[in-house]
Design a protein around this motif. Structure first.
Motif, PDB file in Angstrom:
ATOM      1  N   ARG A  99       0.818  -1.213   0.000  1.00  0.00           N
ATOM      2  CA  ARG A  99       0.000   0.000   0.000  1.00  0.00           C
ATOM      3  C   ARG A  99       0.854   1.267   0.000  1.00  0.00           C
ATOM      4  NH1 ARG A  99      -5.433  -0.621   1.626  1.00  0.00           N
ATOM      5  NH2 ARG A  99      -6.010  -2.775   2.116  1.00  0.00           N
ATOM      6  N   LYS A 100       2.107   1.129   0.464  1.00  0.00           N
ATOM      7  CA  LYS A 100       2.984   2.293   0.541  1.00  0.00           C
ATOM      8  C   LYS A 100       3.893   2.442  -0.676  1.00  0.00           C
ATOM      9  CE  LYS A 100       3.013   2.338   5.600  1.00  0.00           C
ATOM     10  NZ  LYS A 100       3.834   2.262   6.836  1.00  0.00           N
ATOM     11  N   VAL A 101       3.807   1.496  -1.598  1.00  0.00           N
ATOM     12  CA  VAL A 101       4.554   1.621  -2.852  1.00  0.00           C
ATOM     13  C   VAL A 101       3.898   2.716  -3.686  1.00  0.00           C
ATOM     14  CG1 VAL A 101       5.225   0.449  -4.988  1.00  0.00           C
ATOM     15  CG2 VAL A 101       5.263  -0.792  -2.809  1.00  0.00           C
ATOM     16  N   ASP A 102       4.696   3.534  -4.368  1.00  0.00           N
ATOM     17  CA  ASP A 102       4.151   4.619  -5.179  1.00  0.00           C
ATOM     18  C   ASP A 102       3.121   4.090  -6.163  1.00  0.00           C
ATOM     19  OD1 ASP A 102       5.907   6.223  -3.849  1.00  0.00           O
ATOM     20  OD2 ASP A 102       7.298   6.473  -5.530  1.00  0.00           O
ATOM     21  N   VAL A 103       1.983   4.769  -6.238  1.00  0.00           N
ATOM     22  CA  VAL A 103       0.898   4.322  -7.120  1.00  0.00           C
ATOM     23  C   VAL A 103       1.336   4.219  -8.582  1.00  0.00           C
ATOM     24  CG1 VAL A 103      -1.392   4.915  -8.027  1.00  0.00           C
ATOM     25  CG2 VAL A 103      -0.929   5.132  -5.573  1.00  0.00           C
ATOM     26  N   PRO A 104       2.081   5.193  -9.125  1.00  0.00           N
ATOM     27  CA  PRO A 104       2.521   5.047 -10.526  1.00  0.00           C
ATOM     28  C   PRO A 104       3.346   3.797 -10.764  1.00  0.00           C
ATOM     29  CG  PRO A 104       2.794   7.315  -9.814  1.00  0.00           C
ATOM     30  CD  PRO A 104       2.468   6.522  -8.586  1.00  0.00           C
ATOM     31  N   ILE A 105       4.130   3.370  -9.770  1.00  0.00           N
ATOM     32  CA  ILE A 105       4.933   2.151  -9.909  1.00  0.00           C
ATOM     33  C   ILE A 105       4.029   0.922  -9.915  1.00  0.00           C
ATOM     34  CG2 ILE A 105       6.657   0.687  -8.794  1.00  0.00           C
ATOM     35  CD1 ILE A 105       7.886   3.051 -10.163  1.00  0.00           C
ATOM     36  N   LEU A 106       2.999   0.931  -9.065  1.00  0.00           N
ATOM     37  CA  LEU A 106       2.043  -0.182  -9.038  1.00  0.00           C
ATOM     38  C   LEU A 106       1.277  -0.275 -10.358  1.00  0.00           C
ATOM     39  CD1 LEU A 106       0.559   0.161  -5.430  1.00  0.00           C
ATOM     40  CD2 LEU A 106       2.184  -1.563  -6.249  1.00  0.00           C
ATOM     41  N   VAL A 107       0.865   0.874 -10.867  1.00  0.00           N
ATOM     42  CA  VAL A 107       0.163   0.895 -12.159  1.00  0.00           C
ATOM     43  C   VAL A 107       1.079   0.390 -13.258  1.00  0.00           C
ATOM     44  CG1 VAL A 107      -0.944   2.359 -13.886  1.00  0.00           C
ATOM     45  CG2 VAL A 107      -1.382   2.757 -11.454  1.00  0.00           C
ATOM     46  N   LEU A 108       2.348   0.791 -13.203  1.00  0.00           N
ATOM     47  CA  LEU A 108       3.312   0.345 -14.206  1.00  0.00           C
ATOM     48  C   LEU A 108       3.516  -1.171 -14.129  1.00  0.00           C
ATOM     49  CD1 LEU A 108       5.243   1.329 -16.427  1.00  0.00           C
ATOM     50  CD2 LEU A 108       7.021   1.505 -14.686  1.00  0.00           C
ATOM     51  N   GLY A 109       3.554  -1.711 -12.915  1.00  0.00           N
ATOM     52  CA  GLY A 109       3.689  -3.159 -12.753  1.00  0.00           C
ATOM     53  C   GLY A 109       2.520  -3.904 -13.367  1.00  0.00           C
ATOM     54  N   ALA A 110       1.305  -3.397 -13.135  1.00  0.00           N
ATOM     55  CA  ALA A 110       0.119  -4.006 -13.738  1.00  0.00           C
ATOM     56  C   ALA A 110       0.176  -3.903 -15.262  1.00  0.00           C
ATOM     57  CB  ALA A 110      -1.140  -3.324 -13.206  1.00  0.00           C
ATOM     58  N   PHE A 111       0.677  -2.779 -15.749  1.00  0.00           N
ATOM     59  CA  PHE A 111       0.814  -2.578 -17.191  1.00  0.00           C
ATOM     60  C   PHE A 111       1.773  -3.598 -17.795  1.00  0.00           C
ATOM     61  CE2 PHE A 111       3.082  -0.586 -20.748  1.00  0.00           C
ATOM     62  CZ  PHE A 111       2.024  -0.287 -21.591  1.00  0.00           C
ATOM     63  N   TYR A 112       2.895  -3.848 -17.118  1.00  0.00           N
ATOM     64  CA  TYR A 112       3.839  -4.855 -17.604  1.00  0.00           C
ATOM     65  C   TYR A 112       3.181  -6.235 -17.659  1.00  0.00           C
ATOM     66  CZ  TYR A 112       7.742  -1.544 -17.043  1.00  0.00           C
ATOM     67  OH  TYR A 112       8.604  -0.471 -17.140  1.00  0.00           O
ATOM     68  N   GLY A 113       2.319  -6.513 -16.694  1.00  0.00           N
ATOM     69  CA  GLY A 113       1.599  -7.783 -16.702  1.00  0.00           C
ATOM     70  C   GLY A 113       0.692  -7.912 -17.912  1.00  0.00           C
ATOM     71  N   ILE A 114      -0.023  -6.824 -18.241  1.00  0.00           N
ATOM     72  CA  ILE A 114      -0.903  -6.819 -19.413  1.00  0.00           C
ATOM     73  C   ILE A 114      -0.087  -6.977 -20.693  1.00  0.00           C
ATOM     74  CG2 ILE A 114      -2.491  -5.396 -20.779  1.00  0.00           C
ATOM     75  CD1 ILE A 114      -3.428  -4.148 -18.129  1.00  0.00           C
ATOM     76  N   LEU A 115       1.063  -6.297 -20.739  1.00  0.00           N
ATOM     77  CA  LEU A 115       1.949  -6.392 -21.901  1.00  0.00           C
ATOM     78  C   LEU A 115       2.426  -7.836 -22.098  1.00  0.00           C
ATOM     79  CD1 LEU A 115       3.485  -4.860 -24.121  1.00  0.00           C
ATOM     80  CD2 LEU A 115       5.304  -4.433 -22.459  1.00  0.00           C
TER      81      LEU A 115
END
Length: 232
Positions: free
Chosen positions: A93-109
């Motif tokens: 929960r304390k990880v930067d939101v843009p980094i979490l979104v980027l991680g999810a994006f890599y998963g979709i990729l």
């Protein structure tokens, strides 16, 4: 959902629709067996013309491979940033939101890559070594990965390096060079049909629009939550 998010949603949906339409066209228009082992590809006249125009260029193939590796290293770097934040802050929960979104994006990729390895639209115009099997070619995964990784990296750079103008300019320049030269190199290498490159660009644009939508949505949610908290 605010107006800005709605516009991004429309943009992402439109680009995904364009990709679907283009894919259907590739499967139905001027489909002829012009590839190795009589493999078929759509827009055969255009693809054959472009392939014969540039031929197979091992130099550009190697260049695009190295640039693709640079893009993957960039993605790995952001993954390490996220892992570092997770370990030091001891909560996802304390990880930067843009980094979490980027991680999810890599998963979709990654999911898109696997999907088009299983659902083959057409095969490469070349077989690399004797005895090798035909390889899936649509969309160009190299093109898609490089565009997606470097474009989203530029968005992250503008967040993390906004106070360091020199570093930001250098990072943006490197990202643009990797992105552009990978696409050009993949086209000139001759290991993809022209329509594979076009499809990679369209799908990348759709995925990046989806990434921007996710960032905007999370920012709007956090903004509304902050406003609500201030009213208590």
């Amino acid at each position: 959902m605010l107006k800005k998010s709605k516009q991004s949603l429309i943009m992402a949906a439109s680009l995904f629709l364009l990709f679907i339409i283009f894919t259907v066209m590739v499967k139905t228009i001027d489909v002829r067996p012009i590839g190795p082992e009589q493999s078929s590809v759509g827009f055969a006249s255009v693809n054959k013309f472009v392939f014969e125009l540039f031929g197979v260029n091992p130099l550009w193939y190697n260049v695009s491979e190295w640039l693709g590796a640079a893009a993957m290293a960039t993605a790995f770097g952001f993954a390490m940033v996220g892992l570092f934040q997770l370990i030091t802050r001891r909560s996802i929960r304390k990880v930067d939101v843009p980094i979490l979104v980027l991680g999810a994006f890599y998963g979709i990729l990654a999911a898109c890559y696997v999907f088009f390895e299983v659902v083959v639209i057409n095969y490469r115009p070349v077989i690399f070594t004797q005895g090798s099997v035909l390889e899936a070619s649509f969309p160009s995964s190299h093109t898609m990965a490089s565009i997606c990784i470097m474009a989203t990296a530029m968005i992250e750079f503008h967040d993390y390096l906004r106070k360091r103008r020199g570093w930001l300019m250098a990072a943006d320049t490197a990202a643009v060079l990797i992105l552009v030269l990978t696409v050009v190199g993949r086209m000139l290498s001759g290991v993809h049909w022209f329509t594979d490159i076009v499809a990679g660009v369209i799908l990348s644009a759709a995925l990046i629009a989806l990434f921007c939508l996710a960032l905007q949505y999370t920012e709007e949610r956090s903004g509304r939550a902050g406003t609500a908290d201030s009213r208590k």
